[in-house]
Write a protein that holds these residues in place. Structure first.
Motif, PDB file in Angstrom:
ATOM      1  N   ASP A  38       0.807  -1.219   0.000  1.00 32.69           N
ATOM      2  CA  ASP A  38       0.000   0.000   0.000  1.00 32.69           C
ATOM      3  C   ASP A  38       0.839   1.267   0.000  1.00 32.69           C
ATOM      4  N   TYR A  39       2.037   1.186   0.565  1.00 32.05           N
ATOM      5  CA  TYR A  39       2.800   2.406   0.797  1.00 32.05           C
ATOM      6  C   TYR A  39       4.043   2.555  -0.078  1.00 32.05           C
ATOM      7  N   TYR A  40       4.687   1.450  -0.433  1.00 33.43           N
ATOM      8  CA  TYR A  40       5.970   1.554  -1.114  1.00 33.43           C
ATOM      9  C   TYR A  40       6.086   0.551  -2.261  1.00 33.43           C
ATOM     10  N   PRO A  41       6.937   0.833  -3.254  1.00 27.84           N
ATOM     11  CA  PRO A  41       7.237  -0.153  -4.303  1.00 27.84           C
ATOM     12  C   PRO A  41       7.804  -1.433  -3.692  1.00 27.84           C
ATOM     13  N   LYS A  42       7.392  -2.567  -4.260  1.00 28.96           N
ATOM     14  CA  LYS A  42       7.786  -3.866  -3.691  1.00 28.96           C
ATOM     15  C   LYS A  42       8.641  -4.641  -4.669  1.00 28.96           C
ATOM     16  N   HIS A  43       9.783  -5.126  -4.182  1.00 33.42           N
ATOM     17  CA  HIS A  43      10.624  -6.019  -4.967  1.00 33.42           C
ATOM     18  C   HIS A  43      10.237  -7.445  -4.592  1.00 33.42           C
ATOM     19  N   ALA A  97      11.099 -10.552  -6.560  1.00 33.18           N
ATOM     20  CA  ALA A  97      12.077 -11.615  -6.847  1.00 33.18           C
ATOM     21  C   ALA A  97      13.308 -11.436  -5.968  1.00 33.18           C
ATOM     22  N   SER A  98      13.133 -11.721  -4.689  1.00 36.40           N
ATOM     23  CA  SER A  98      14.208 -11.480  -3.717  1.00 36.40           C
ATOM     24  C   SER A  98      15.186 -12.635  -3.605  1.00 36.40           C
ATOM     25  N   ALA A  99      14.881 -13.773  -4.248  1.00 39.56           N
ATOM     26  CA  ALA A  99      15.769 -14.938  -4.137  1.00 39.56           C
ATOM     27  C   ALA A  99      15.717 -15.735  -5.445  1.00 39.56           C
ATOM     28  N   PHE A 110      19.301  -4.039  -5.210  1.00 39.81           N
ATOM     29  CA  PHE A 110      18.819  -4.748  -6.397  1.00 39.81           C
ATOM     30  C   PHE A 110      17.293  -4.677  -6.479  1.00 39.81           C
ATOM     31  N   PHE A 111      16.782  -4.278  -7.671  1.00 40.64           N
ATOM     32  CA  PHE A 111      15.340  -4.136  -7.858  1.00 40.64           C
ATOM     33  C   PHE A 111      14.890  -4.839  -9.136  1.00 40.64           C
ATOM     34  N   GLY A 112      15.668  -5.804  -9.603  1.00 41.31           N
ATOM     35  CA  GLY A 112      15.393  -6.441 -10.879  1.00 41.31           C
ATOM     36  C   GLY A 112      14.554  -7.696 -10.763  1.00 41.31           C
ATOM     37  N   GLY A 113      14.225  -8.268 -11.920  1.00 46.90           N
ATOM     38  CA  GLY A 113      13.496  -9.534 -11.970  1.00 46.90           C
ATOM     39  C   GLY A 113      12.004  -9.361 -12.005  1.00 46.90           C
ATOM     40  N   VAL A 114      11.401  -9.212 -10.822  1.00 41.96           N
ATOM     41  CA  VAL A 114       9.953  -9.014 -10.694  1.00 41.96           C
ATOM     42  C   VAL A 114       9.726  -7.963  -9.613  1.00 41.96           C
ATOM     43  N   SER A 115       8.973  -6.934  -9.951  1.00 37.91           N
ATOM     44  CA  SER A 115       8.657  -5.894  -8.977  1.00 37.91           C
ATOM     45  C   SER A 115       7.201  -5.485  -9.129  1.00 37.91           C
ATOM     46  N   VAL A 161      10.346  -2.163  -0.333  1.00 32.83           N
ATOM     47  CA  VAL A 161      10.007  -3.280   0.544  1.00 32.83           C
ATOM     48  C   VAL A 161      10.194  -4.567  -0.264  1.00 32.83           C
ATOM     49  N   ARG A 162      10.539  -5.639   0.415  1.00 31.15           N
ATOM     50  CA  ARG A 162      10.850  -6.885  -0.289  1.00 31.15           C
ATOM     51  C   ARG A 162      10.011  -8.048   0.224  1.00 31.15           C
ATOM     52  N   THR A 163       9.654  -8.925  -0.691  1.00 30.90           N
ATOM     53  CA  THR A 163       9.071 -10.207  -0.303  1.00 30.90           C
ATOM     54  C   THR A 163      10.144 -11.002   0.435  1.00 30.90           C
ATOM     55  N   PRO A 164       9.824 -11.623   1.569  1.00 36.33           N
ATOM     56  CA  PRO A 164      10.829 -12.407   2.298  1.00 36.33           C
ATOM     57  C   PRO A 164      11.451 -13.476   1.404  1.00 36.33           C
TER      58      PRO A 164
END
Length: 350
Positions: free
Chosen positions: A206-211, A213-215, A228-233, A272-275
């Motif tokens: 809701d608040y920030y862009p989410k990355h 593909a963290s792994a 790193f912000f590549g792959g899937v965001s 913010v990142r997916t765990p």
């Protein structure tokens, strides 16, 4: 005489500060954000025990009366966690269509049994990567259906012989996708990445862009570097416009990922990142060397982006729309985005 704890001024001051912080947390993110740290703690996923991405998908059958359909449950009832991902067999388009009977022309899907709570546009830039696309479509359609999303898949194809420009294609894709619907979330997706866990939700923060593909397996399931912000965001349309989209000037490199990370910072937001136990991806490895498979580069200096981000992006993207056609599994948008500018030394020779 010593004061009791409740009468002690230091204790009362501490209590007031604690209450103020707690109220601020609730105001910014709701009660769920208070427990986010607990929810994001690593789960005991065993990725040696996986299930087929089409498991139990047949349980989603058409509701008898669409006018009285309930909203979808907050969490899908058919989540299984780790998914089996292999690239040994090449799926035919006919087989993918057969296994996804509720997908409509344009690669559009709405749950047949309930009203979706979220609308996501999946935007995939590519250039002559049909084999990668086939694997992606085979896995991504059921993956998204498992999450009970309303979604569409847009393939943004770069025509011509110019160097691949992923970032500019994403700007084109966002502009074209927003003509169709008021999307809640824009998923910017590399063609060669397949998600490994159906709990990895394709929705925006809701608040920030989410990355997301963290792994990635190619990088030993860890981030190549911190920004790193590549792959899937995933960005909301508001997030995307706030950072003026992606830069149009990166040809053949992955520097745009670092540029966009800098834009997020300059726009007063954070990533913010997916765990990592959820944001796991396998990279399609077909021994093809493409612009989307290059090793990520270290971040560009922040001051470079600071000078360009407000003028280079969605407000300056130029392209020629060659065709826009709805196929059963996707909407294909073919564009001419021009050629990379000549290096200064070549200009001087001419």
């Amino acid at each position: 005489m010593s004061l009791s704890r409740v009468e002690n001024p230091c204790f009362l001051l501490f209590l007031a500060v604690f209450q103020a912080i707690f109220i601020l947390i609730l105001y910014r993110g709701g009660a769920s954000s208070v427990f986010r740290g607990f929810l994001d703690a690593p789960q005991p996923w065993d990725y040696s025990k996986t299930q087929d991405v089409y498991t139990n998908l047949s349980l989603f059958t058409r509701a008898p009366n669409e006018e009285t359909m309930p909203y979808c449950t907050a969490q899908s009832p058919i989540f299984v966690g780790p998914l089996t991902i292999t690239f040994n067999a090449f799926p035919s388009e006919r087989m993918i269509i057969k296994k996804n009977p509720f997908v409509r022309f344009g690669g559009c899907y709405s749950p047949p049994h309930c009203l979706a709570r979220y609308k996501s546009a999946i935007i995939v830039p590519h250039k002559n990567q049909e084999k990668h696309l086939r694997h992606l479509l085979y896995y991504l359609h059921p993956f998204l259906q498992r999450q009970q999303l309303h979604y569409s898949i847009y393939l943004i194809h770069q025509a011509g012989n110019a160097t691949f420009n992923r970032a500019k294609l994403l700007n084109v894709g966002v502009r074209e996708a927003m003509k169709d619907e008021d999307w809640d979330c824009l998923l910017l997706h590399d063609v060669g990445l397949i998600p490994e866990n159906d709990y990895n939700l394709y929705v925006c923060d809701d608040y920030y862009p989410k990355h997301i593909a963290s792994a990635i397996d190619k990088f030993q399931y860890s981030l190549p570097y911190w920004s790193f912000f590549g792959g899937v965001s995933a960005l909301t349309p508001e997030h995307y416009m706030k950072i003026n989209g992606f830069p149009n000037t990166y040809w053949g490199s992955r520097g745009e990922d670092d540029d966009i990370a800098a834009r997020i910072q300059l726009a007063g937001m954070k990533i913010v990142r997916t765990p990592i136990h959820l944001g796991r991806y396998k990279m399609v490895d077909l021994e093809q060397h493409t612009g989307s498979e290059e090793h990520p580069r270290r971040p560009a200096p922040l001051h470079t982006t600071r000078k360009t981000w407000k003028d280079d992006g969605m407000n300056s993207v130029e392209f020629k729309l060659l065709s826009r056609k709805k196929h059963l599994l996707y909407t294909n948008i073919t564009v001419d985005i021009g050629n990379a500018p000549l290096p200064p030394e070549k200009k001087n020779r001419e």
